[in-house]
Design an enzyme around this catalytic site. Structure first.
Site, PDB file in Angstrom:
ATOM      1  N   ARG A  72       0.850  -1.182   0.000  1.00 27.11           N
ATOM      2  CA  ARG A  72       0.000   0.000   0.000  1.00 27.11           C
ATOM      3  C   ARG A  72       0.885   1.230   0.000  1.00 27.11           C
ATOM      4  NH1 ARG A  72      -1.833   1.187   4.450  1.00 27.11           N
ATOM      5  NH2 ARG A  72      -1.228  -0.682   5.558  1.00 27.11           N
ATOM      6  N   TYR A 200      -1.334  -3.907  -7.186  1.00 25.79           N
ATOM      7  CA  TYR A 200      -1.017  -4.727  -6.014  1.00 25.79           C
ATOM      8  C   TYR A 200      -1.893  -4.452  -4.802  1.00 25.79           C
ATOM      9  CZ  TYR A 200       1.429  -6.982  -2.229  1.00 25.79           C
ATOM     10  OH  TYR A 200       1.718  -7.770  -1.158  1.00 25.79           O
ATOM     11  N   GLY A 202      -3.634  -3.785  -1.368  1.00 24.93           N
ATOM     12  CA  GLY A 202      -4.553  -2.802  -0.816  1.00 24.93           C
ATOM     13  C   GLY A 202      -4.785  -1.589  -1.705  1.00 24.93           C
ATOM     14  N   LYS A 209      -9.288  -2.149   2.158  1.00 24.06           N
ATOM     15  CA  LYS A 209      -9.039  -0.936   2.953  1.00 24.06           C
ATOM     16  C   LYS A 209      -9.825   0.258   2.397  1.00 24.06           C
ATOM     17  CE  LYS A 209      -5.702  -3.194   5.173  1.00 24.06           C
ATOM     18  NZ  LYS A 209      -5.813  -3.724   6.513  1.00 24.06           N
ATOM     19  N   HIS A 229     -10.635  -1.489  12.012  1.00 23.76           N
ATOM     20  CA  HIS A 229      -9.514  -2.331  11.609  1.00 23.76           C
ATOM     21  C   HIS A 229      -9.301  -3.388  12.692  1.00 23.76           C
ATOM     22  CE1 HIS A 229      -5.036  -2.360  10.161  1.00 23.76           C
ATOM     23  NE2 HIS A 229      -5.742  -3.292   9.585  1.00 23.76           N
ATOM     24  N   SER A 251       0.291  -2.593  12.680  1.00 26.97           N
ATOM     25  CA  SER A 251       0.934  -3.720  12.002  1.00 26.97           C
ATOM     26  C   SER A 251       2.142  -4.226  12.798  1.00 26.97           C
ATOM     27  CB  SER A 251       1.347  -3.329  10.589  1.00 26.97           C
ATOM     28  OG  SER A 251       2.159  -2.201  10.654  1.00 26.97           O
ATOM     29  N   ALA A 252       2.493  -5.473  12.557  1.00 31.85           N
ATOM     30  CA  ALA A 252       3.629  -6.145  13.202  1.00 31.85           C
ATOM     31  C   ALA A 252       3.406  -6.403  14.690  1.00 31.85           C
ATOM     32  CB  ALA A 252       4.933  -5.376  12.990  1.00 31.85           C
ATOM     33  N   CYS A 253       2.149  -6.575  15.083  1.00 27.83           N
ATOM     34  CA  CYS A 253       1.852  -6.924  16.482  1.00 27.83           C
ATOM     35  C   CYS A 253       1.197  -8.302  16.595  1.00 27.83           C
ATOM     36  CB  CYS A 253       0.925  -5.877  17.103  1.00 27.83           C
ATOM     37  SG  CYS A 253       1.721  -4.295  17.389  1.00 27.83           S
ATOM     38  N   THR A 256      -2.972 -11.300  12.968  1.00 29.37           N
ATOM     39  CA  THR A 256      -3.468 -12.509  12.301  1.00 29.37           C
ATOM     40  C   THR A 256      -3.259 -13.738  13.187  1.00 29.37           C
ATOM     41  OG1 THR A 256      -2.899 -11.476  10.210  1.00 29.37           O
ATOM     42  CG2 THR A 256      -3.382 -13.806  10.136  1.00 29.37           C
ATOM     43  N   ASP A 280      -9.179  -9.082  10.014  1.00 30.43           N
ATOM     44  CA  ASP A 280      -8.679  -7.746   9.682  1.00 30.43           C
ATOM     45  C   ASP A 280      -9.688  -6.619   9.890  1.00 30.43           C
ATOM     46  OD1 ASP A 280      -6.535  -6.113   8.769  1.00 30.43           O
ATOM     47  OD2 ASP A 280      -7.409  -6.017   6.777  1.00 30.43           O
ATOM     48  N   ASN A 372       6.711  -8.141   2.246  1.00 30.19           N
ATOM     49  CA  ASN A 372       5.255  -7.908   2.226  1.00 30.19           C
ATOM     50  C   ASN A 372       4.569  -8.833   1.211  1.00 30.19           C
ATOM     51  OD1 ASN A 372       2.882  -6.536   3.101  1.00 30.19           O
ATOM     52  ND2 ASN A 372       2.943  -5.251   1.267  1.00 30.19           N
ATOM     53  N   ARG A 374       2.337 -11.959  -0.060  1.00 30.71           N
ATOM     54  CA  ARG A 374       1.016 -12.255   0.505  1.00 30.71           C
ATOM     55  C   ARG A 374       0.435 -13.564   0.001  1.00 30.71           C
ATOM     56  NH1 ARG A 374      -1.252  -8.116   4.113  1.00 30.71           N
ATOM     57  NH2 ARG A 374       0.382  -6.552   4.053  1.00 30.71           N
ATOM     58  N   ARG A 405       2.886  -2.620  20.544  1.00 33.01           N
ATOM     59  CA  ARG A 405       4.185  -3.197  20.879  1.00 33.01           C
ATOM     60  C   ARG A 405       4.907  -2.166  21.733  1.00 33.01           C
ATOM     61  NH1 ARG A 405       8.125  -6.693  18.364  1.00 33.01           N
ATOM     62  NH2 ARG A 405       6.592  -7.551  16.921  1.00 33.01           N
ATOM     63  N   GLY A 499       0.094 -18.739  21.520  1.00 27.32           N
ATOM     64  CA  GLY A 499      -1.053 -19.433  22.124  1.00 27.32           C
ATOM     65  C   GLY A 499      -1.261 -19.059  23.589  1.00 27.32           C
ATOM     66  N   ASN A 501      -1.231 -16.319  24.898  1.00 30.12           N
ATOM     67  CA  ASN A 501      -2.060 -15.110  25.047  1.00 30.12           C
ATOM     68  C   ASN A 501      -3.493 -15.464  25.433  1.00 30.12           C
ATOM     69  OD1 ASN A 501       0.137 -13.539  24.387  1.00 30.12           O
ATOM     70  ND2 ASN A 501      -0.380 -13.431  22.208  1.00 30.12           N
TER      71      ASN A 501
END
Ligand code: SAT
Ligand code: MN
Length: 597
Positions: A72, A200, A202, A209, A229, A251-253, A256, A280, A372, A374, A405, A499, A501
């Site tokens: 994106r 490509y 998003g 999005k 989101h 992102s990056a936390c 998914t 998402d 990135n 996918r 984070r 797991g 968590n």
């Protein structure tokens, strides 16, 4: 070709688009298997797609995008409202007039010699009271096939639309893929999206999005609902009761991974389960019972491939075993399969990297897959997909969870004191960049509700809308904040994550049922250490207490950073949030002075 609808609003708009872009052919996507198979064949014959090993990966295809078109692009994404204030200080803005003019210059004759595909699609189960209809006009078969996985497409959508004018008009053209002429324009005032010069993700899968967050958040503001989101998951207890939570993370936390979490064995033995509703996006509405109910408007996962493996996310891996499109991963020439970093410990030696260069995973210093890269996988493939994931009524949300984070600031989990306080917690959501290699403390990025790049209107108005939603709902969800990334002085993570968590989710659900107490702290309710279950977990009571402490100094620093961010929002920042910031400031300052005295 004959059109699939007699809806005059649709036909008039299509006429305009056709006379502007001048395609050689126009194809209406009816969503039939026959038509989709023909498109796959055609894409394979031109090299746009490559069929993977159909024994190992039935129905799966491979695609590569241009080198400078792999993510994106926020600097090319605009909210085009008549009044600049409606886009607010956190969005790029152009006037609709300017953006349409610029867009017209680019789209003029842009489909000359090409085929235009018209995709009718529904965000949300077809015909659900939550759902909304859109059209994406595109000159890319890749887009058609991805939209078929990510949304519900075809004739059935037109049947629901009937003669209505209530649909989002999406136009996408690859044009020349010129990065300097790449734009993603949103016109929330007339339900329109124009995207050009990208092919490509998003930027071009306009249901995701662009519609389901940016346009939908604007619609939700006007119509009294929320487009967020957020993942949605269900937690089933041994009695078979399921409670649902929605969660937003920058992102990056590991969003998914949380959406598809597998509980630790001791819980599974007792009969606990986690069910995925969405990974998402969530659309949330207040119902007569005063609760917020949510649907996942999507039908697939557009997930980051690198890092995904049987250990980190078994359910995501299983989702990609059939009917999936892989983009910009490595291609194993020996058996026509795919590979990416951390897929397993056995990279292929005879492969192509994401740019199509010959690549030996055992010896090359370069990455095989783009970071990135996918997979586009049907949600119904997911082994833990919820039986309710397509319920037209949605699922009732017990808790909203925000997470970031944070090395020092946020404890493992805390609960807000009220809805207003919870909105404050969401509005001040932040995450730290992982600059650990250089030994630097991460840079804090504020990402309110994880919506910074996705809120289709003024951020201050958005916060105000959140506050109103809580007032209108008699029985809104409880709001929590989690942080799986707290570290010790050496920089090691204190909490095992993944797991495990689930143990935190258990405390959250108990709080929603008034089944467990908590300590009232400076920042909200935190668990008593003994109330987080550490059975069969290698976390000592000391470490757990550490995970739940409040480091007043780093919180005071955070207050300054929240203040700066709020100043940027300006006039539209609601009073209620200023109030929460000053309460927090007061609590922390008092504590500081108390400890000095
Ligand atoms: O490329 S998408 O916008 O669909 C996914 C993402 O960047 O989060
Ligand atoms: Mn996302």
């Amino acid at each position: 070709m004959q059109s699939l609808t007699s809806n005059s609003n649709v036909l008039k708009w299509i006429d305009e688009v056709v006379s502007m872009t001048k395609p050689a052919n126009v194809v209406w996507i009816d969503g039939s298997d026959e038509q989709l198979s023909m498109l796959r064949e055609e894409a394979c014959s031109t090299g746009e797609l490559k069929a993977l090993n159909q024994e190992k990966y039935p129905g799966c295809y491979y695609h590569r995008s241009q080198k400078d078109d792999v993510a994106r692009m926020e600097d090319k994404t605009y909210i085009c409202t008549t009044d600049r204030n409606d886009a607010g200080p956190t969005n790029n803005w152009k006037s609709p007039k300017e953006a349409y003019e610029l867009g017209r210059q680019i789209f003029e004759n842009a489909m000359w010699g090409r085929t235009m595909y018209i995709i009718p699609y529904s965000m949300g189960p077809v015909g659900s009271p939550f759902s909304k209809i859109g059209f994406e006009v595109t000159d890319s078969i890749y887009v058609v096939l991805n939209m078929n996985i990510m949304t519900r497409i075809g004739k059935k959508v037109l049947d629901v639309l009937g003669d209505s004018n209530d649909f989002v008009r999406g136009l996408h053209g690859k044009c020349t893929l010129d990065i300097d002429k790449r734009f993603i324009f949103h016109f929330p005032e007339d339900n329109t999206i124009w995207s050009c010069n990208s092919a490509y993700g998003g930027n071009v899968l306009l249901g995701k999005k662009c519609f389901a967050l940016r346009i939908a958040s604007y619609q939700g503001w006007k119509q009294g609902w929320l487009a967020e989101h957020m993942l949605i998951l269900g937690i089933e207890n041994p009695q078979g009761e399921v409670k649902y939570v929605a969660a937003a993370f920058p992102s990056a936390c590991g969003k998914t991974n949380l959406a598809m979490l597998i509980p630790p064995e001791i819980y599974r033995k007792k009969g606990y389960r986690v069910w995925t509703v969405g990974d998402d996006i969530a659309w949330l509405k207040i119902k007569e019972d005063g609760r917020l109910w949510a649907i996942n408007p999507e039908a697939g996962f557009f997930g980051v491939a690198p890092g995904t493996n049987d250990k980190s996310n078994y359910n995501a891996m299983m989702s990609t075993k059939k009917d999936t499109i892989f983009t910009n991963v490595a291609y194993n020439l020996d058996d026509d399969t795919v590979w990416w970093e951390k897929f397993d410990s056995n990279p292929p030696e005879n492969a192509l990297d994401w740019q199509g260069n010959s690549w030996n995973g055992k010896t090359s210093a370069e990455k095989g897959a783009h970071p990135n890269s996918r997979f586009t996988a049907p949600a119904k493939n997911c082994p833990c997909i919820s039986g309710e994931w397509e319920s037209p009524e949605g699922v009732p949300i017990s808790a909203i969870i925000f997470g970031g984070r944070r090395a020092k600031t946020a404890p493992l989990v805390y609960q807000s004191r009220s809805w207003q306080h919870g909105v404050f917690v969401g509005s001040s959501l932040a995450s730290e960049t992982t600059a650990a290699a250089a030994g630097k403390v991460g840079v804090v990025r504020r990402d309110p509700m994880a919506m910074l790049p996705f809120c289709g209107y003024n951020m201050g108005e958005y916060f105000g809308h959140w506050l109103n939603m809580g007032k209108k709902a008699g029985n809104p969800p409880k709001i929590f904040h989690v942080n799986w990334f707290r570290t010790n002085d050496k920089g090691d993570f204190l909490w095992p994550g993944y797991g495990e968590n689930f143990r935190v989710l258990e405390w959250i659900i108990k709080r929603c049922e008034n089944g467990v107490g908590a300590e009232e702290s400076l920042i909200g309710f935190i668990p008593k250490a003994e109330d987080i279950n550490t059975e069969e977990l290698d976390v000592s009571e000391d470490v757990l207490r550490g995970l739940l402490t409040i480091d007043v100094e780093s919180w005071l620093e955070d207050i300054d950073s929240i203040g700066e961010f709020y100043n940027k929002i300006g006039d539209t920042l609601p009073e209620g949030l200023k109030e929460e910031l000053s309460i927090l400031n007061q609590n922390l300052t008092d504590a500081c002075e108390g400890s000095i005295a």
